[in-house]
Design a protein around this motif. Structure first.
Motif, mmCIF file in Angstrom:
data_model
loop_
_atom_site.group_PDB
_atom_site.id
_atom_site.type_symbol
_atom_site.label_atom_id
_atom_site.label_comp_id
_atom_site.label_asym_id
_atom_site.label_seq_id
_atom_site.Cartn_x
_atom_site.Cartn_y
_atom_site.Cartn_z
ATOM 1 N N LYS A 33 16.418 2.164 -11.257
ATOM 2 C CA LYS A 33 15.758 2.903 -10.216
ATOM 3 C C LYS A 33 14.185 2.870 -10.395
ATOM 4 C CE LYS A 33 19.209 3.966 -7.819
ATOM 5 N NZ LYS A 33 19.477 3.414 -6.652
ATOM 6 N N VAL A 34 13.417 2.659 -9.543
ATOM 7 C CA VAL A 34 11.987 2.622 -9.813
ATOM 8 C C VAL A 34 11.469 4.076 -9.768
ATOM 9 C CG1 VAL A 34 9.679 1.847 -8.576
ATOM 10 C CG2 VAL A 34 11.652 0.429 -8.463
ATOM 11 N N PRO A 35 10.846 4.546 -10.661
ATOM 12 C CA PRO A 35 10.501 5.994 -10.742
ATOM 13 C C PRO A 35 9.496 6.325 -9.814
ATOM 14 C CG PRO A 35 9.379 4.742 -12.503
ATOM 15 C CD PRO A 35 10.376 3.674 -11.646
ATOM 16 N N HIS A 36 9.678 6.553 -8.628
ATOM 17 C CA HIS A 36 8.674 6.888 -7.661
ATOM 18 C C HIS A 36 8.646 8.311 -7.832
ATOM 19 C CE1 HIS A 36 10.652 3.316 -5.617
ATOM 20 N NE2 HIS A 36 9.322 3.328 -4.800
ATOM 21 N N LEU B 115 0.800 -1.215 -0.218
ATOM 22 C CA LEU B 115 -0.061 0.054 -0.121
ATOM 23 C C LEU B 115 0.839 1.337 -0.160
ATOM 24 C CD1 LEU B 115 -2.667 -1.109 2.544
ATOM 25 C CD2 LEU B 115 -2.991 -0.636 0.392
ATOM 26 N N ALA B 116 1.987 1.288 1.037
ATOM 27 C CA ALA B 116 2.722 2.476 0.723
ATOM 28 C C ALA B 116 3.449 2.573 -0.487
ATOM 29 C CB ALA B 116 3.890 2.401 2.048
ATOM 30 N N GLU B 117 3.849 1.420 -1.019
ATOM 31 C CA GLU B 117 4.708 1.448 -2.337
ATOM 32 C C GLU B 117 3.954 2.047 -3.649
ATOM 33 O OE1 GLU B 117 8.421 0.953 -4.459
ATOM 34 O OE2 GLU B 117 7.732 1.119 -2.406
ATOM 35 N N MET B 118 2.435 1.728 -3.335
ATOM 36 C CA MET B 118 1.750 2.137 -4.567
ATOM 37 C C MET B 118 1.445 3.617 -4.508
ATOM 38 S SD MET B 118 -0.869 1.552 -6.619
ATOM 39 C CE MET B 118 -1.119 -0.209 -6.752
ATOM 40 N N LEU B 119 1.391 4.185 -3.314
ATOM 41 C CA LEU B 119 1.250 5.711 -3.200
ATOM 42 C C LEU B 119 2.498 6.310 -3.318
ATOM 43 C CD1 LEU B 119 -1.022 5.229 0.076
ATOM 44 C CD2 LEU B 119 -1.870 6.412 -1.975
ATOM 45 N N SER B 120 3.467 5.732 -3.172
ATOM 46 C CA SER B 120 4.810 6.515 -3.421
ATOM 47 C C SER B 120 4.911 6.298 -4.920
ATOM 48 C CB SER B 120 6.204 5.951 -2.790
ATOM 49 O OG SER B 120 6.331 4.464 -3.130
ATOM 50 N N LEU B 121 4.512 5.410 -5.542
ATOM 51 C CA LEU B 121 4.646 5.488 -7.226
ATOM 52 C C LEU B 121 3.520 6.454 -7.734
ATOM 53 C CD1 LEU B 121 4.876 1.707 -7.878
ATOM 54 C CD2 LEU B 121 6.646 3.475 -8.114
ATOM 55 N N PRO C 239 -5.625 3.494 -9.168
ATOM 56 C CA PRO C 239 -4.672 2.452 -9.214
ATOM 57 C C PRO C 239 -4.862 1.807 -7.753
ATOM 58 C CG PRO C 239 -3.549 4.086 -10.031
ATOM 59 C CD PRO C 239 -4.689 4.514 -9.769
ATOM 60 N N MET C 240 -5.426 2.509 -6.623
ATOM 61 C CA MET C 240 -5.451 2.131 -5.413
ATOM 62 C C MET C 240 -6.879 1.361 -5.572
ATOM 63 S SD MET C 240 -4.626 1.702 -2.453
ATOM 64 C CE MET C 240 -3.194 2.872 -2.184
ATOM 65 N N GLN C 241 -8.008 1.613 -6.130
ATOM 66 C CA GLN C 241 -9.244 1.006 -6.084
ATOM 67 C C GLN C 241 -8.776 -0.188 -6.695
ATOM 68 O OE1 GLN C 241 -12.098 1.921 -4.991
ATOM 69 N NE2 GLN C 241 -11.827 3.844 -4.312
ATOM 70 N N ALA C 242 -8.072 -0.256 -8.003
ATOM 71 C CA ALA C 242 -7.708 -1.252 -8.666
ATOM 72 C C ALA C 242 -6.750 -2.408 -7.863
ATOM 73 C CB ALA C 242 -6.927 -1.276 -10.077
ATOM 74 N N LEU C 243 -6.129 -1.968 -6.994
ATOM 75 C CA LEU C 243 -5.320 -2.880 -6.098
ATOM 76 C C LEU C 243 -6.394 -3.527 -4.910
ATOM 77 C CD1 LEU C 243 -2.784 -3.902 -4.578
ATOM 78 C CD2 LEU C 243 -2.553 -2.083 -3.345
ATOM 79 N N TYR C 244 -7.290 -2.779 -4.496
ATOM 80 C CA TYR C 244 -8.233 -3.327 -3.643
ATOM 81 C C TYR C 244 -9.303 -4.267 -4.499
ATOM 82 C CZ TYR C 244 -7.244 -1.121 0.913
ATOM 83 O OH TYR C 244 -6.789 -0.893 2.032
ATOM 84 N N PHE C 245 -9.455 -4.025 -5.350
ATOM 85 C CA PHE C 245 -10.312 -4.975 -6.477
ATOM 86 C C PHE C 245 -9.699 -6.313 -6.446
ATOM 87 C CE2 PHE C 245 -10.800 -6.822 -10.750
ATOM 88 C CZ PHE C 245 -12.244 -7.297 -10.436
ATOM 89 N N SER C 246 -8.167 -6.340 -6.608
ATOM 90 C CA SER C 246 -7.507 -7.485 -6.656
ATOM 91 C C SER C 246 -7.606 -8.224 -5.589
ATOM 92 C CB SER C 246 -6.147 -7.459 -7.195
ATOM 93 O OG SER C 246 -5.399 -6.707 -6.032
ATOM 94 N N PHE C 247 -7.697 -7.453 -4.367
ATOM 95 C CA PHE C 247 -7.923 -8.142 -2.947
ATOM 96 C C PHE C 247 -9.197 -9.303 -2.907
ATOM 97 C CE2 PHE C 247 -5.372 -4.639 -0.880
ATOM 98 C CZ PHE C 247 -4.480 -5.134 -1.026
ATOM 99 N N ALA C 248 -10.465 -8.226 -3.395
ATOM 100 C CA ALA C 248 -11.702 -8.850 -3.688
ATOM 101 C C ALA C 248 -11.746 -10.103 -4.575
ATOM 102 C CB ALA C 248 -12.769 -7.758 -3.710
ATOM 103 N N PHE C 249 -11.156 -9.983 -5.661
ATOM 104 C CA PHE C 249 -10.913 -10.796 -6.748
ATOM 105 C C PHE C 249 -10.168 -12.266 -6.155
ATOM 106 C CE2 PHE C 249 -9.054 -13.093 -10.444
ATOM 107 C CZ PHE C 249 -10.335 -13.189 -11.222
ATOM 108 N N GLY C 250 -9.288 -12.038 -5.495
ATOM 109 C CA GLY C 250 -8.464 -13.088 -4.691
ATOM 110 C C GLY C 250 -9.379 -14.089 -4.070
ATOM 111 N N ALA C 251 -10.271 -13.296 -3.106
ATOM 112 C CA ALA C 251 -11.099 -13.846 -2.148
ATOM 113 C C ALA C 251 -12.300 -14.717 -2.810
ATOM 114 C CB ALA C 251 -11.802 -12.751 -1.180
ATOM 115 N N ILE C 252 -12.417 -14.189 -3.939
ATOM 116 C CA ILE C 252 -13.545 -15.204 -4.611
ATOM 117 C C ILE C 252 -12.853 -16.284 -5.258
ATOM 118 C CG2 ILE C 252 -15.043 -15.232 -6.513
ATOM 119 C CD1 ILE C 252 -15.896 -12.080 -5.943
#
Length: 416
Positions: free
Chosen positions: A194-197, A32-38, A46-59
């Motif tokens: 280098k990751v483009p933060h 979560l912290a890395e997502m926001l730093s990017l 992107p954050m909503q997509a990340l949380y959608f992946s959580f819900a998709f994994g639970a299904i």
């Protein structure tokens, strides 16, 4: 994950799950912290997509596990998962007694702690003593006799599910996902990549007092904890509510719970696009109002037995709480201060605490008072999220707005 299914004793199993939870929580916080730093203040979708992946994994997870879960009944299948216990006999009357304690793990013969004579010519005889497993000997199966109280120890040794397969799949996926991050880490140490933060200058950096920052974290943490608590409460108690309060079958209650989880995942998918058009605080406020309305209809339907209302509310409840948790992260990043690893960990902790406390509270009230208490608690929590969101609005419009003005004036003075 790979070791857990092989832990046949409770204590090693407990240690394995504790370690998995420890590292799993760390991964959540860092991701979560890395997502926001990017992405910085542009991280809504992107954050909503990340949380959608959580819900998709639970299904997806139950679908992966189900093929490897064994079931049983009394059909008399001697090789597969539906086998009935065996008894040894020489005649229509037989003495059953204790045998060698060093039982074979896959022994096929059942014995009993008390020496008793049973008439096996009577097919309705019920053998209710405690069963043990004896070494492999010649045996015969009396398929018409039922053993209602004798399955536990035998079934534990002969019909265990192949859970090591889905656990191995999960551990393999974790390894595959970790390899690219390991490669990036090595390359960054070698100054090859280098990751483009997002630059710190582009993130929200306001000179804040500790008191203001503490109040902000308290308000947003309450929203995060309650939203997760409501999500888990619906998943844990909706089936029980439908069976006890509404008089539904367990199957219908399970279907209502599945509808909730499905609509929850769908709501997070829709949130990816809504985040483009609306600010995080707007989403939190509007969805909290939806939750209040849904819980109100839920209460009326539960009190007066409106089954159609329960079905509709099961769907709308999942949608109503789908975007709130990810919106808290983007709200903090966009309007308050950068979400560091420590702040992300704080939100993960509040979510876990909220779920744990809420489950204990609702479970106790449903047992000691009424099944309707679940809905009353959830409705009160919906109002709490709404009021906390209003406090966030006040913080943004008054306190943090003043800080922005002070920062701009200070920068002008420094420039002069």
């Amino acid at each position: 994950m790979a070791i857990i299914p092989w832990c046949t004793e409770f204590f090693p199993m407990l240690i394995g799950h504790c370690i998995q939870g420890l590292f799993g929580g760390s991964v959540d916080s860092v991701v979560l912290a890395e997502m926001l730093s990017l992405w910085g203040s542009e991280s809504e979708s992107p954050m909503q997509a990340l949380y959608f992946s959580f819900a998709f994994g639970a299904i997806l997870s139950p679908l992966v596990v189900t093929p490897f879960l064994h079931s049983r009944d009394d059909t008399g299948d001697t090789k597969g998962t539906n086998a009935t216990p065996y008894v040894t006999y020489t005649d229509v009357s037989v003495n059953l007694s204790v045998t060698n304690e060093n039982a074979s793990t896959y022994g096929h013969t059942a014995t009993f702690t008390n020496i008793t004579t049973y008439d096996l010519s009577n097919t309705s005889t019920q053998l209710n003593e405690v069963m043990t497993v004896s070494p492999n000997v010649d045996c015969a199966q009396y398929t018409n006799i039922t053993f209602p109280d004798c399955y536990q120890e035998l079934m534990a040794s002969r019909y265990s599910s192949d859970l090591y397969i889905p656990y191995s799949i999960s551990s393999g996926l974790c390894l595959l996902v970790s390899l690219p991050f390991l490669l990036l880490s090595v390359l960054s140490l070698l100054d090859k990549f280098k990751v483009p933060h997002v630059d710190d200058e582009t993130r929200v950096t306001k000179p804040l007092s500790n008191k203001l920052k503490t109040v902000t974290l308290l308000v947003t943490g309450i929203i995060s904890g309650i939203d997760t608590a409501m999500e888990d409460a619906y998943g844990d108690f909706l089936t029980a509510f439908c069976v006890s309060q509404m008089g539904w079958t367990k199957q219908n209650g399970a279907i209502a719970t599945s509808l909730f989880h499905g609509s929850f995942a769908f709501g997070r998918f829709i949130g990816i696009f809504l985040a483009i058009c609306f600010k995080p605080l707007q989403l939190v406020l509007s969805y909290s109002v939806l939750l209040i309305a849904v819980n109100g209809v839920f209460i009326v339907s539960g009190l007066y037995g409106f089954g159609e209302g329960i079905w509709v509310c099961s769907v709308l409840a999942g949608i109503g709480m789908s975007v709130i948790s990810p919106s808290i992260f983007t709200l903090t990043e966009e309007s308050f201060f950068p979400v560091t690893g420590r702040i992300a960990s704080y939100y993960v902790i509040t979510a876990c605490l909220g779920s744990a406390i809420n489950s204990l509270l609702i479970g106790y009230l449903m047992d000691s008072w009424s099944d309707m208490s679940m809905l009353y608690v959830l409705c009160a929590e919906g109002f709490t999220i709404f009021f906390m969101a209003l406090l966030c609005y006040v913080l943004v419009r008054i306190f943090y707005k003043e800080k922005v003005k002070e920062t701009a004036i200070q920068e002008e003075d420094d420039g002069l």
